[in-house]
Design an enzyme around this catalytic site. Structure first.
Site, PDB file in Angstrom:
ATOM      1  N   HIS A   1      61.368 -22.878  43.946  1.00  0.00           N
ATOM      2  CA  HIS A   1      60.525 -21.665  42.797  1.00  0.00           C
ATOM      3  C   HIS A   1      61.077 -20.596  43.313  1.00  0.00           C
ATOM      4  CE1 HIS A   1      57.193 -24.545  43.421  1.00  0.00           C
ATOM      5  NE2 HIS A   1      57.882 -24.520  45.170  1.00  0.00           N
ATOM      6  N   SER A   2      62.326 -20.487  43.509  1.00  0.00           N
ATOM      7  CA  SER A   2      63.167 -19.102  43.098  1.00  0.00           C
ATOM      8  C   SER A   2      63.243 -18.945  42.196  1.00  0.00           C
ATOM      9  CB  SER A   2      64.499 -19.704  44.678  1.00  0.00           C
ATOM     10  OG  SER A   2      65.716 -19.890  43.701  1.00  0.00           O
TER      11      SER A   2
END
Length: 163
Positions: free
Chosen positions: A36-37
């Site tokens: 999700h970065s």
């Protein structure tokens, strides 16, 4: 169909598979995002096209989204290059400052604050400084410092799915 035709088809198939595997290993690869970065830019499950040979001829530039080997764990990460060799990076009030210029980053989802690395920092020769676009939930250079160019696998050049 005779034995000779079957053998020719089999040989053609083996060669095609071999060439495909070499291309994926050396030149281009399809990757799937598992983190999700990089949200808002890329989301978990996105399929991307990676150019693996580009950095054999050039160096990463600020703004490139790269695939790299995590310097601590045996995993691959996707991050954005925000600093190249010689750049002075600062973080002020959640904003990234590169060589004295505040960066306009419409792709980030949260402010940028220090984690473990002390700022200001000058990016050493032979390295780049990388950050995730989801700055509130990203394991990046704020934690492990500048990345040696040797850990960069390639550059993301396109989203394949979803379009």
């Amino acid at each position: 169909m005779n034995w000779r035709s079957i053998r020719q088809y089999a040989l053609t198939l083996v060669i095609a598979i071999g060439v495909s595997l070499v291309i994926q290993k050396v030149a281009y690869a399809q990757i799937i995002v598992h983190q999700h970065s990089m949200e808002l830019t890329y989301h978990e499950g996105d399929r991307l096209l990676e150019n693996k040979w580009l950095y054999h001829f050039t160096k990463p530039e600020r703004g490139d989204v790269v695939i790299l080997q995590d310097p601590v764990e045996p995993i691959r990460l996707i991050k954005r290059v925000v600093g190249i060799a010689g750049d002075k990076l600062e973080l002020r009030q959640g904003k990234l400052i590169v060589n004295g210029v505040e960066q306009i980053e419409p792709y980030i989802s949260s402010p940028t604050f220090p984690v473990q690395v002390q700022f200001p920092i000058v990016v050493p020769e032979g390295t780049v400084f990388v950050l995730g676009d989801n700055r509130g939930n990203s394991k990046d250079s704020r934690e492990f410092g500048a990345i040696p160019l040797s850990l960069i696998e390639g550059k993301v050049i396109a989203r394949l799915w979803p379009l």
